[in-house]
Scaffold this active site. Structure first.
Site, PDB file in Angstrom:
ATOM      1  N   HIS A 136       0.879  -1.144 -12.943  1.00  0.00           N
ATOM      2  CA  HIS A 136       2.178  -1.765 -12.724  1.00  0.00           C
ATOM      3  C   HIS A 136       2.623  -2.585 -13.940  1.00  0.00           C
ATOM      4  O   HIS A 136       3.803  -2.563 -14.312  1.00  0.00           O
ATOM      5  CB  HIS A 136       2.120  -2.649 -11.481  1.00  0.00           C
ATOM      6  CG  HIS A 136       3.479  -2.977 -10.937  1.00  0.00           C
ATOM      7  ND1 HIS A 136       4.365  -2.007 -10.514  1.00  0.00           N
ATOM      8  CD2 HIS A 136       4.116  -4.157 -10.762  1.00  0.00           C
ATOM      9  CE1 HIS A 136       5.480  -2.591 -10.087  1.00  0.00           C
ATOM     10  NE2 HIS A 136       5.351  -3.881 -10.233  1.00  0.00           N
ATOM     11  N   CYS A 170      12.403   8.649  -9.148  1.00  0.00           N
ATOM     12  CA  CYS A 170      12.411   7.277  -9.660  1.00  0.00           C
ATOM     13  C   CYS A 170      11.112   6.928 -10.389  1.00  0.00           C
ATOM     14  O   CYS A 170      10.926   5.798 -10.812  1.00  0.00           O
ATOM     15  CB  CYS A 170      12.667   6.278  -8.540  1.00  0.00           C
ATOM     16  SG  CYS A 170      11.368   6.230  -7.284  1.00  0.00           S
TER      17      CYS A 170
END
Length: 745
Positions: free
Chosen positions: A354, A667
């Protein structure tokens, strides 16, 4: 045998230099296996060099060298397998090195030391009498080599870094492309034991400060030890338990306190005690006892860190810096002043962790998996980060800095070229309109320019505001954030993803401890298990959306239809309650699901009956299809979004969605990569969502290709057998269309 393996492994792991580690290894292995000779050869520039020995002539160390094509040791490295011979002399590859004085040895057993598919060296045991080493002896040596491969690789790398005043190059893995020139800011680097000798005024308060620092250190060691115990790694846990014992009053902890009682500041006390004992242990002849000096050094540095850097560091440098750390969590990255962050370098982490995704979203050059960068004193040194090539240059020459500055200037010009067309619609040369959306969510307040040039916000990560709080944000706080996001997008659509934590996105106030977090309690699973939190978020979204049609809600990590049904029930509950409370009629937003879990790929017909759209999360879909933890450096190289199997799954997804009249977008990170965007357009995707740093480049490229050419390319691509072949074809396509220079600066 297990105890012997543990003792040798721990002794070598504690060594602070390659030379001492190898000497310990050959000495203790020779004793453990009751052989006359043990030697180790390290691979240096395609040659195996005798680097340590117990039994051969010591003066031969560093002098005996052979290519992989020579000798039995070379054969072991070539074959990457053990060789066990009763009489080595009769083997056709036997080669005698007179300077090693090994004429007396006949029995020969050698095994390769391999780290991540690459041979690091070869360990050899020999005896004068002709005999075959037993299966147990061979298994012991092979196990030892496997256990020590990572340690030897690490120490070998450290040994190559001799003087950081000269240019040193570290290699990592590209997480976010780009170039940066700035001074380094090291977080979590090695703290020097050589602290100034300063006296204290208030002995009682300084003793308390020392006690608190040692307690924090002990708590940390205890937590680590318990974790390894839970993971059934008792041998490793015992190392940290041993450190805790050293903190006792009867050991080094008591020595630290006595120095403070004599009037020294705690930092000075820890330094004085550590350096004194290190000197004593290094003077000992026994290799094992000599290596205890590294234990004292490591413990001293742990306590000093608790004294010097207690808690979270407050970071706000005067000038832009390249952040160097063991690992960067998403919270630190989101809080770090953007204008002060020139680049990121970490020892750990994967390119699709992340934090790496956030780095790409920020447009900050970043590399991960940079071995041993923290073992070198590079804090405040001038650095050049070439993240595109996965390189960090420390103390580069003025000529090198000038060359990279020219590259930076050229890249700035390239970005201007891209930005000049950003306001123009993304349409292929044969008229196919491709909608480009933004992935957002880095800050709680989003400036209005975030949606400039985009067709909307295709993914707003609501977890980022959650990560920046010290508690779950209230309903009114969430409403405020969501309203600002919707306002920033103007009239454009905004897709808000419900809370997606777990895996590599923990909340500091809601820790989740799991053996395999990527297959665990995350995304919609967590939300449905906590309806009291989920309903607050749904209510906040609905109120922020109000009576407009702008808001769309996206559900992450959906793995079965029941999760969709339960979510729709909660959404209906929130919708009904708010209409009654507010005495108004809110607009029911469109609802979509993320296609990340492969099972959902085969239920799209049923999904289409429940929701309005699908958004493909290519990162997790790739991770789950390839069974690769994208954060695990041991296997992260296997994570490949261009694997033909992944591409075929993406093709299946868009075909199924079109068949069932289900709106579909992508996405994941693939949509923001030039190669990835071209493939997705070729497959039939018409909505791509990406980070702002990618938007102008992708728009520029799409406007220079035709759907027809891409379709022809795709037919060939899908027939390839691996990702590298796919990239080669895409590179050739870019070259043919004069777009190759748009990939890398």
């Amino acid at each position: 045998m297990l105890n012997m393996l543990r003792d040798i492994t721990q002794a070598v792991a504690r060594a602070n230099s390659l030379e001492s580690a190898l000497n310990i290894l050959v000495s203790q292995t020779r004793i453990a296996m009751a052989t006359h000779c043990c030697s180790i050869y390290i691979l240096e520039q395609h040659n195996l060099v005798l680097s340590a020995t117990e039994g051969l002539e010591k003066s031969a160390v560093g002098r005996v060298s052979m290519p992989l094509t020579e000798g039995l040791v070379g054969l072991v490295a070539q074959r990457e397998e053990a060789i066990n011979l009763a009489d080595a002399r009769i083997h056709p590859r036997f080669k005698l090195f007179p300077e090693a004085v090994e004429e007396d040895y006949r029995a020969f057993l050698a095994v390769p030391i391999i780290f991540q598919k690459l041979v690091v060296g070869v360990i050899v045991v020999q005896q004068p009498e002709a005999r075959q080493f037993s299966e147990n002896e061979e298994a012991f040596l092979m196990t030892l080599a496997a256990q020590l491969a990572v340690v030897i690789k690490s120490l070998k790398h450290k040994a190559t870094i001799t003087n950081v005043q000269q240019q040193v190059v570290f290699n990592g893995v590209t997480a976010s492309s780009g170039i940066a020139i700035a001074h380094g800011l090291v977080l979590g680097g090695t703290i020097s034991l050589e602290q100034p000798e300063l006296h204290c005024v208030d002995i009682d308060s300084e003793l308390l400060r020392l006690k608190q620092a040692m307690q924090r250190c002990s708590d940390m060691l205890s937590a680590i030890s318990q974790r390894f115990e839970r993971e059934k790694s008792g041998d490793v846990a015992s190392i940290f338990t041993a450190f805790q014992l050293l903190l006792d009053e009867s050991s080094l902890g008591g020595e630290y306190a006595r120095e403070v009682a004599l009037g020294w500041q705690p930092e000075s006390a820890v330094s004085r005690v550590s350096l004194r004992y290190i000197e004593q242990f290094l003077a000992m002849e026994d290799p094992y006892l000599k290596e205890r000096a590294s234990d004292i050094r490591e413990l001293g540095q742990k306590v000093l860190r608790q004294l010097i850097e207690p808690g979270r560091l407050e970071v706000d440098p005067d000038k832009p810096v390249i952040l160097v750390a063991n690992e960067v969590d998403a919270t630190l990255l989101a809080e770090f002043p953007r204008q002060k962050l020139a680049g990121i370098v970490t020892e750990r982490g994967g390119v699709n962790a992340h934090a790496a995704i956030l780095a790409r979203a920020l447009g900050v050059p970043a590399i991960v998996g940079t071995d041993d960068v923290l073992s070198t004193d590079i804090d405040k040194k001038l650095l050049v980060l070439n993240a595109t090539r996965g390189q960090l240059l420390v103390s580069p020459s003025p000529a090198v800095v000038e060359e990279y500055q020219l590259l930076l200037d050229a890249d700035v010009e390239k970005q201007k070229q891209f930005s000049a067309e950003l306001s123009l619609p993304s349409v292929t040369t044969d008229g196919q309109r491709i909608q480009l959306y933004l992935n957002a969510g880095l800050l709680s307040g989003i400036a209005s320019e975030i949606a400039e040039g985009a067709d909307g916000i295709g993914l707003y990560r609501t977890e980022i505001p959650f990560m920046l709080h010290q508690r779950f944000p209230s309903e009114s706080e969430q409403i405020d954030v969501y309203k600002r996001v919707l306002s920033a997008a103007g009239e454009r659509p905004v897709v808000m993803r419900t809370l997606d934590v777990g895996g590599d996105k923990p909340l500091p106030y809601f820790p989740i401890k799991e053996d395999n977090p990527f297959l665990g309690w995350r995304g919609i699973r967590l939300s449905l298990d906590h309806p009291e939190l989920f309903l607050v978020q749904l209510r906040a979204m609905l109120q922020a959306g109000g009576r407009g049609n702008q808001l769309q809600i996206l559900l992450p990590m959906v793995s079965n239809l029941d999760e969709i049904d339960q979510t729709l029930a909660y959404l209906e509950q929130a919708f009904t309650e708010l209409n009654q409370e507010l005495n108004t009629i809110l607009v029911r937003p469109k609802v979509g699901v993320m296609l990340e879990v492969p099972a959902l790929l085969y239920q799209l017909q049923d999904v289409a009956k429940r929701v309005d759209f699908v958004s493909v999360g290519s990162n997790d879909l790739t991770q789950y299809l390839l069974a690769v933890d994208r954060n695990n450096p041991s296997v992260s190289s296997l994570f490949d979004s261009y694997h033909p199997g992944i591409l075929r799954a993406l093709q299946l997804a868009v075909d199924e969605c079109h068949q069932y009249d289900l709106d579909v977008s992508v996405c994941g990170e693939l949509a923001g990569e030039p190669y990835g965007a071209l493939l997705l357009v070729a497959m039939g995707y018409r909505k791509l969502s990406m980070n702002q740093a990618s938007l102008a480049r992708i728009n520029y490229i799409v406007r220079r290709v035709s759907q027809q050419d891409l379709s022809e390319l795709l037919k060939i691509v899908l027939r390839q057998s691996n990702g590298q072949q796919v990239r080669t074809l895409l590179g050739q396509f870019m070259q043919t269309h004069d777009l190759a220079d748009l990939i890398n600066p």
